[in-house]
Structure formats: C-alpha cells, structure tokens
Design an enzyme around this catalytic site. Structure first.
Site, PDB file in Angstrom:
ATOM      1  N   GLY A 105     -39.650   3.497  17.428  1.00  9.52           N
ATOM      2  CA  GLY A 105     -39.158   4.773  16.907  1.00  9.52           C
ATOM      3  C   GLY A 105     -37.631   4.786  16.870  1.00  9.52           C
ATOM      4  N   SER A 151     -40.692  -3.046  16.335  1.00  8.35           N
ATOM      5  CA  SER A 151     -39.649  -2.158  15.827  1.00  8.35           C
ATOM      6  C   SER A 151     -38.612  -1.857  16.910  1.00  8.35           C
ATOM      7  CB  SER A 151     -40.289  -0.882  15.274  1.00  8.35           C
ATOM      8  OG  SER A 151     -39.368  -0.135  14.521  1.00  8.35           O
ATOM      9  N   TYR A 152     -38.402  -0.574  17.257  1.00 11.81           N
ATOM     10  CA  TYR A 152     -37.424  -0.261  18.299  1.00 11.81           C
ATOM     11  C   TYR A 152     -37.875  -0.756  19.673  1.00 11.81           C
ATOM     12  CZ  TYR A 152     -33.539   1.987  20.609  1.00 11.81           C
ATOM     13  OH  TYR A 152     -32.391   2.205  21.329  1.00 11.81           O
ATOM     14  N   ASP A 170     -41.904  -6.339   5.084  1.00  7.03           N
ATOM     15  CA  ASP A 170     -41.216  -5.203   5.689  1.00  7.03           C
ATOM     16  C   ASP A 170     -39.787  -5.148   5.170  1.00  7.03           C
ATOM     17  OD1 ASP A 170     -40.175  -3.220   7.315  1.00  7.03           O
ATOM     18  OD2 ASP A 170     -40.224  -4.416   9.149  1.00  7.03           O
ATOM     19  N   HIS A 205     -44.283  -3.968   8.274  1.00  6.67           N
ATOM     20  CA  HIS A 205     -43.712  -3.672   9.586  1.00  6.67           C
ATOM     21  C   HIS A 205     -44.795  -3.643  10.667  1.00  6.67           C
ATOM     22  CE1 HIS A 205     -40.418  -2.083  12.020  1.00  6.67           C
ATOM     23  NE2 HIS A 205     -41.189  -1.103  12.437  1.00  6.67           N
TER      24      HIS A 205
END
Length: 483
Positions: A125, A220-221, A405, A457
């Site tokens: 996120g 991701s994060y 992605d 992603h």
C-alpha cells in the site's frame, strides 16, 4: 468491546473506499507523490537510525492460553465442499495500553502441516489488506465468486506447500484496529515493531511453529515491510531472550525498494511499452532527477503529468488487463483473472456472518485505507542497505517481478538490483512451466531474481500456476527449472 467497536466504527467513516485491484487506483504511486512533496520538510530516518530504534525496543508479550482454540474457524460461509485443512483467524494484541491489535488469518497445509514451513505474507500500500487482497484474491486457498457469497477453491494456493499466515498490518488495515486514533498515523519503523511483536505473541499462541522454518513474503510496498521485519527478526534473535524465530529467507514481488529506481524504471517501462511518446520520455530524462535530495522542477512535474495523462485509464498494475465494467459481464484478462474480483471480495468480507466466522470486529472492511496512506509519517528513500544486510546474513533473498506491471515494473526491479552491485553466479536463462517459458531467472551472489511472464503486479492473481512454481522453488532454495 463496546469502546473498540465505537472507535472502529468512527474510524471507518474516515475511510475512502478504495480497492487495491480497482480501476486506476494506485496506492503506491499516491504515497510516493505525497512523500516527494513532503521530502524537503521531513527529517528522514536513515537505515542506521531504523536499526538503532529497532534494537532498543522492548517487546510486549501477553497471555495466549486458550486463544488458539477460540481462533479456529469452523467453516467460512459459502466455502466449497472438500475443504480439508485447518483455518484460524483472530486478533493479537501488540500494545495493550493503546488497545492496538492486529488481525491474522492462517491457512494450514492440507498435507504435512506438522512439518511444512511457516510463511508470512504481507501486502503493501501502505495501507492495503493482506487478507482481503493476498488471501482472497492472490495466493490463499479460496477465491470469492461473482455472487459475493460463495467461495471456490484456488488450486494454486500456496498453503499446499506451506502453512501460510496473512497479517493485516499496520493497525487500521483491513480488520486490524486500535482504540487510540493517533495510531493510524504511522510509519515503517512502527509497522516493523508491531509485526515483530505480533510474531512473538502469535508463536506463543501456536507454539508448535516455534522451531519451524520461517519465511517472510510480500509484494509492492512490502518491499519495505519484508526486509525491515526480517532485519528486526535477525537483530532480536541475537539480543533478546525471547523466542528465536527460525528465519530462512524472504521473497518480495514487484517490490518498491528504492525511489530513484522506481521512478526511472516506471517511466522507462512506459516508453518501451508504447504508453508514452518519445517526446515525453525525453522530457523526463532531461528534466527529472529522482535521486535523494535533488530539487523538483516545474518542467519535471509537467512531463510526469503528461506521462500519467497518456496512461489514461489503463490499469497500471497490469497494463494489458481489461477494466471491470458494471455495464457488462466481467471479462477475464489474458491471464484468465476476473478484473472484478476486488468488488466480489469487498461484498463478501462486509457480510456480517462472514465477519463473525472470522472472529472479526464488525467494521466496514475496505481493501485499502487511504487515511493511513495519506498520513504515512515517513518512508526511507531506499531500503537497499537493508537488503544488502540480509544478503550478507546468509538467508535466502529472492525478488520476483511480473512483467506486465506498469507501476512497479520489472525494469524498476532490475535497476534496483543493479544498485546492489552484486556479481552474477548463474547467467540469465528462461525457466519453463508446462512446456512454455514461465519467465526468466538470474542467480546473483546471495540474491535470486525471477521474472514471471504475463503477470501483473499481483503475480499470484494473474499467473497462479507460474507463481506457485516460483514459490516452491524459493522454498526448496533451487532456481526454477529450465526444462
């Protein structure tokens, strides 16, 4: 209980309802824009400061007797027949003074659960749900059907080979909560601390896992969360008299690990995939300096704006997937993934009987919490020094990237790895899956990089079979096969 519910309900009113897989929604890029605008005013903690703060932190350990039995899920509403594994979910308190508790979901293996490793999964996120996104849309044992009420088996679920633990972190994400509203303004350091405190307490609740091989994974994060938590585990294994966590390795998918590599790689990816023009690309190259501390220019901002405008309504997390349309039947992407899955999950997890079966507090569940994202206090410019520490520690370090992605692109991952300046041990080669190229792999000194062909992603969503092949190779410590 009443106070916690009132605060949870109050906080739910602050949420902007956003779906991690929603059309045009890119929480990471939103977070980076916010951080970039604040960067000159923030005193960013460097890696050494993070490590120092971690190492002096006392760890709360609460009573866990009987809680495992309470957390066992008898059955999820709408789950398919033939479900043959144990499931648990509930809360682990990480700060009793603030009333801060993190929600987890455990899917044990249907076979060899008593010997298979324990794998922690974290979504990024910052502010997005590991249970709703990771478990229900990606690698968990179930997928939500289009009726929002029934589930189907995911035949490529990762719990076939490991006991998989999904953690909603930090507080305010998914079903996790705090009775202290200021806790929803948080950062990388606090998130790592809370995740570590969760693990220590969870292992007291599930002591059979204390000596089990343990891996941390995410995307991701979580390119921040996973290395930072792994570093904290290794540090505290040495300096505390608490449970020694048997950490064997980390794997991060399409990870955000370095700001300069992220921005440069993203715009280069846009250009090489015919999304932006030569003129826009050249304008970014000539006017933008994405290194830490470099001044922002109006010309750079303008060319970036042109690039995002050119992207238009392409879903940035998979540039070839169709959008979810309310006016027609959902159309699967070229990988077969239903782009409306996020809305099905949202409907299912907001059903009161589902929340009751999960032992969750009644809240308005959302895929991502924009309040947390917009109020994130600080994020390091790079976590590459943390990754270098982990590489030197001898644990397994893998990075994998879906190659469709656009937001955290395969190009970004390659640029970040180049900054690590590690030598190649096994030259780049195609790995195979069911007679086709599943992607490409290169083995570095203390690092493995794998691409997944045709995946966006959310790699396990778009290419579940290939993702599972990468995951099993990671657990075995072997490079994916080339035949």
């Amino acid at each position: 209980m009443k106070t916690a519910f009132q605060l949870s309900l109050h906080f739910s009113l602050l949420l902007l309802v956003s779906c991690y897989g929603g059309d045009g929604y890119d929480p990471l890029q939103n977070a980076l824009k916010i951080q970039r605008s604040r960067r000159s005013a923030l005193n960013h903690a460097n890696n050494e400061a993070h490590s120092a703060e971690h190492s002096t932190s006392p760890v709360y350990i609460g009573p866990q007797d009987g809680l495992k039995v309470d957390d066992k899920i008898s059955s999820l509403p709408g789950q398919p027949a033939g479900t043959n594994f144990d499931q648990y979910s509930g809360y682990v308190t990480v700060d009793p003074n603030h009333g801060r508790a993190l929600f987890y979901y455990l899917a044990e293996s249907p076979v060899n659960s008593s010997t298979n490793p324990l794998v922690l999964w974290l979504n990024g996120g910052p502010g997005c749900s590991s249970f709703g996104n990771g478990a229900m849309m990606e690698l968990g044992p179930f997928r939500v059907n289009a009726d929002n009420t029934t589930l189907s088996h995911n035949k490529y679920a990762w719990n076939k080979f490991a006991n998989v633990l999904f953690l909603e972190s930090p507080a305010g994400v998914g079903f996790s909560y705090s009775n202290t509203s200021s806790d929803y303004t948080t950062d990388d350091v606090q998130t790592a601390k809370d995740s570590y405190t969760f693990l220590i307490n969870w292992l007291e609740r599930f002591p059979e896992y204390k000596t089990r091989d343990f891996y941390i994974t995410g995307e991701s994060y979580a390119g921040h969360y996973v290395p930072q938590l792994a570093q904290l585990v290794l540090q505290n294994n040495k300096i505390t008299n608490q449970t020694v966590i048997n950490l064997k390795g980390i794997a991060i998918g399409n990870p955000y690990v370095d700001y300069e590599a992220e921005k440069t790689g993203m715009f280069d990816y846009f250009w090489t995939h015919a999304i932006i023009s030569d003129q826009i690309h050249e304008g970014i190259i000539s006017n933008c300096n994405f290194t830490e501390g470099a001044p922002k220019t109006d010309a750079c901002k303008d060319y970036q704006y042109q690039a995002y405008t050119a992207l238009s309504n392409i879903f940035p997390y998979d540039i070839y997937t169709p959008l979810c349309s309310p006016f027609s039947n959902s159309t699967p992407s070229i990988s077969g993934f239903d782009p409306c899955t996020d809305s099905y999950t949202q409907g299912y997890l907001n059903t009161p009987v589902v929340q009751q079966s999960l032992h969750a507090k009644p809240v308005q569940w959302t895929s991502c919490n924009d309040f947390i994202l917009f109020n994130w206090k600080d994020m390091p410019f790079t976590v590459l020094p943390v990754i270098q520490d982990l590489m030197a520690s001898g644990i397994r370090v893998w990075i994998y990237s879906g190659d469709t992605d656009g937001s955290v692109s395969v190009t970004t991952s390659r640029y970040a790895i180049n900054k690590l300046q590690t030598s190649v041990k096994t030259q780049w080669y195609p790995w195979m899956y069911q007679g086709e190229v599943g992607g490409y792999v290169v083995g570095y000194e203390n690092l493995t990089f794998v691409t997944v062909r045709g995946a966006g992603h959310f790699v396990p969503s778009y290419q579940p079979g290939r993702a599972l092949a990468v995951f099993t190779s990671f657990l075995e410590g072997k490079l994916p096969t080339n035949h």
